[in-house]
Design a protein around this motif. Structure first.
Motif, PDB file in Angstrom:
ATOM      1  N   PHE A  99      -0.366   5.215   6.428  1.00  0.00           N
ATOM      2  CA  PHE A  99      -1.160   4.305   5.599  1.00  0.00           C
ATOM      3  C   PHE A  99      -0.483   2.949   5.417  1.00  0.00           C
ATOM      4  O   PHE A  99      -0.818   2.194   4.510  1.00  0.00           O
ATOM      5  CB  PHE A  99      -1.498   4.923   4.231  1.00  0.00           C
ATOM      6  CG  PHE A  99      -2.386   6.123   4.323  1.00  0.00           C
ATOM      7  CD1 PHE A  99      -3.613   6.057   4.960  1.00  0.00           C
ATOM      8  CD2 PHE A  99      -1.985   7.330   3.783  1.00  0.00           C
ATOM      9  CE1 PHE A  99      -4.426   7.172   5.061  1.00  0.00           C
ATOM     10  CE2 PHE A  99      -2.797   8.456   3.874  1.00  0.00           C
ATOM     11  CZ  PHE A  99      -4.020   8.377   4.516  1.00  0.00           C
ATOM     12  N   GLU A 100       0.483   2.632   6.261  1.00  0.00           N
ATOM     13  CA  GLU A 100       1.093   1.301   6.232  1.00  0.00           C
ATOM     14  C   GLU A 100       0.072   0.284   6.723  1.00  0.00           C
ATOM     15  O   GLU A 100      -0.583   0.476   7.746  1.00  0.00           O
ATOM     16  CB  GLU A 100       2.332   1.268   7.106  1.00  0.00           C
ATOM     17  CG  GLU A 100       3.025  -0.090   7.123  1.00  0.00           C
ATOM     18  CD  GLU A 100       4.258  -0.094   8.005  1.00  0.00           C
ATOM     19  OE1 GLU A 100       4.876  -1.165   8.130  1.00  0.00           O
ATOM     20  OE2 GLU A 100       4.594   0.966   8.576  1.00  0.00           O
ATOM     21  N   GLU A 101      -0.040  -0.844   5.986  1.00  0.00           N
ATOM     22  CA  GLU A 101      -1.057  -1.834   6.311  1.00  0.00           C
ATOM     23  C   GLU A 101      -0.519  -2.893   7.270  1.00  0.00           C
ATOM     24  O   GLU A 101       0.635  -3.308   7.187  1.00  0.00           O
ATOM     25  CB  GLU A 101      -1.570  -2.517   5.047  1.00  0.00           C
ATOM     26  CG  GLU A 101      -2.729  -3.474   5.309  1.00  0.00           C
ATOM     27  CD  GLU A 101      -3.357  -4.007   4.042  1.00  0.00           C
ATOM     28  OE1 GLU A 101      -4.521  -4.427   4.096  1.00  0.00           O
ATOM     29  OE2 GLU A 101      -2.677  -4.008   2.993  1.00  0.00           O
ATOM     30  N   THR A 102      -1.404  -3.335   8.156  1.00  0.00           N
ATOM     31  CA  THR A 102      -1.084  -4.395   9.101  1.00  0.00           C
ATOM     32  C   THR A 102      -2.217  -5.410   9.081  1.00  0.00           C
ATOM     33  O   THR A 102      -3.384  -5.047   8.956  1.00  0.00           O
ATOM     34  CB  THR A 102      -0.916  -3.845  10.528  1.00  0.00           C
ATOM     35  OG1 THR A 102       0.107  -2.861  10.540  1.00  0.00           O
ATOM     36  CG2 THR A 102      -0.563  -4.961  11.509  1.00  0.00           C
ATOM     37  N   ALA A 103      -1.865  -6.701   9.199  1.00  0.00           N
ATOM     38  CA  ALA A 103      -2.868  -7.759   9.295  1.00  0.00           C
ATOM     39  C   ALA A 103      -2.674  -8.516  10.605  1.00  0.00           C
ATOM     40  O   ALA A 103      -1.550  -8.730  11.052  1.00  0.00           O
ATOM     41  CB  ALA A 103      -2.755  -8.719   8.115  1.00  0.00           C
ATOM     42  N   LEU A 137      -0.392 -15.023   8.852  1.00  0.00           N
ATOM     43  CA  LEU A 137      -1.039 -14.402   7.700  1.00  0.00           C
ATOM     44  C   LEU A 137      -0.494 -12.992   7.532  1.00  0.00           C
ATOM     45  O   LEU A 137      -0.285 -12.272   8.506  1.00  0.00           O
ATOM     46  CB  LEU A 137      -2.553 -14.374   7.883  1.00  0.00           C
ATOM     47  CG  LEU A 137      -3.386 -13.739   6.762  1.00  0.00           C
ATOM     48  CD1 LEU A 137      -4.714 -14.470   6.599  1.00  0.00           C
ATOM     49  CD2 LEU A 137      -3.659 -12.256   7.041  1.00  0.00           C
ATOM     50  N   ASP A 138      -0.275 -12.602   6.271  1.00  0.00           N
ATOM     51  CA  ASP A 138       0.135 -11.243   5.966  1.00  0.00           C
ATOM     52  C   ASP A 138      -0.488 -10.848   4.639  1.00  0.00           C
ATOM     53  O   ASP A 138      -0.918 -11.704   3.853  1.00  0.00           O
ATOM     54  CB  ASP A 138       1.665 -11.150   5.894  1.00  0.00           C
ATOM     55  CG  ASP A 138       2.174  -9.718   6.074  1.00  0.00           C
ATOM     56  OD1 ASP A 138       1.343  -8.822   6.305  1.00  0.00           O
ATOM     57  OD2 ASP A 138       3.393  -9.507   5.975  1.00  0.00           O
ATOM     58  N   LEU A 139      -0.561  -9.562   4.384  1.00  0.00           N
ATOM     59  CA  LEU A 139      -1.108  -9.025   3.142  1.00  0.00           C
ATOM     60  C   LEU A 139      -0.025  -8.196   2.484  1.00  0.00           C
ATOM     61  O   LEU A 139       0.408  -7.188   3.037  1.00  0.00           O
ATOM     62  CB  LEU A 139      -2.341  -8.169   3.419  1.00  0.00           C
ATOM     63  CG  LEU A 139      -3.455  -8.855   4.228  1.00  0.00           C
ATOM     64  CD1 LEU A 139      -4.548  -7.859   4.558  1.00  0.00           C
ATOM     65  CD2 LEU A 139      -4.022 -10.037   3.467  1.00  0.00           C
TER      66      LEU A 139
END
Length: 259
Positions: A99-103, A137-139
């Protein structure tokens, strides 16, 4: 696996686009605000949606088309209202196991804005125009971390004059919450996403940051000869506490299963 519709709702609730933009967590998030009254919704395009990384599960990914329709982007002595739309397309998703997020930033489009009127009223020789360009861009923790540089246009400045660079950008940490800037700026607040359309699914939100610093000019004039002039006119470098970004925006998100 959660349905694409559920993923979209949770992603919108957790945070937003920008400035953008819309992120979230698959697990928890605040409830969405009530839908706004009917209003004119901008047009969106998902043609620039980026390809997903190898092994990505499409149902865990969104492609977000963002239109920044108003607000402010002021720094140093430049006080600029956003009067022409800025458009951004990016993808965000989660590893199906961790569930690690990537943008993934796909595109950023903006138009030239007048930041310095011509000394004699002319729109060419002495007027200065600016156009934001995205670097990355990153979240992170529900905030949109958008790195920008601002390209300047004037015959005396050359073709490569910018405020900020790829290696030393303007680093925005945009939030729907309340900022904590150094003085003289005071805290300001964004606004959470509100549903404004269901076909297509669109949310409206405001992202803010007034705690960022702005570097000086680079590559202006022949051999950087005009850097000092741009810095003098624009009041650069500008320390944190003297700059403001307010992005009023619409975000249309689609699951990669719907593209």
């Amino acid at each position: 696996m959660r349905s694409p519709f559920r993923l979209r709702r949770v992603a919108a609730a957790a945070a937003v686009a920008l400035g953008t933009v819309l992120t979230g967590t698959l697990l928890t998030g605040p409830a969405l605000a009530a839908p706004a009254a009917a209003e004119e919704i901008p047009e969106f395009s998902h043609e620039d949606c980026p390809a997903l990384p190898d092994g990505a599960v499409p149902g865990y990914w969104l492609c977000n088309a963002v239109v920044v329709s108003g607000g402010e982007f002021s720094f140093g002595s430049f006080e600029q209202q956003i009067e022409t739309p800025m458009r951004l397309v990016y993808a965000n998703g989660f590893d199906a196991e961790t569930f690690e997020e990537t943008a993934i930033l796909a595109s950023f489009e903006s138009e030239w804005m007048t930041v310095q009127e011509g000394i004699f009223g002319d729109p060419f020789v002495t007027a200065v125009y600016a156009k934001p360009e995205a670097v990355d861009l990153d979240l992170v923790n529900g905030n949109v971390q958008l790195d920008l540089k601002v390209r300047l246009k004037n015959p005396l400045l050359g073709r490569h004059c910018t405020i900020g660079t790829d290696d030393d950008p303007i680093e925005l940490d945009l939030t729907i919450g309340t900022t904590n800037p150094p003085p003289p700026n005071e805290p300001i607040s964004g606004s959470p996403p509100v549903d404004v359309s269901t076909d297509p699914w669109v949310v409206k939100t405001t992202l803010v940051d007034n705690a960022f610093a702005v570097p000086g000019a680079d590559d202006c004039g022949i051999a950087d000869s005009a850097n000092w002039l741009v810095d003098l006119i624009a009041g650069l470098p500008s320390a944190a506490g003297g700059n403001t970004a307010i992005f009023e925006q619409y975000v249309a998100a689609k699951s990669y299963t719907d593209l």
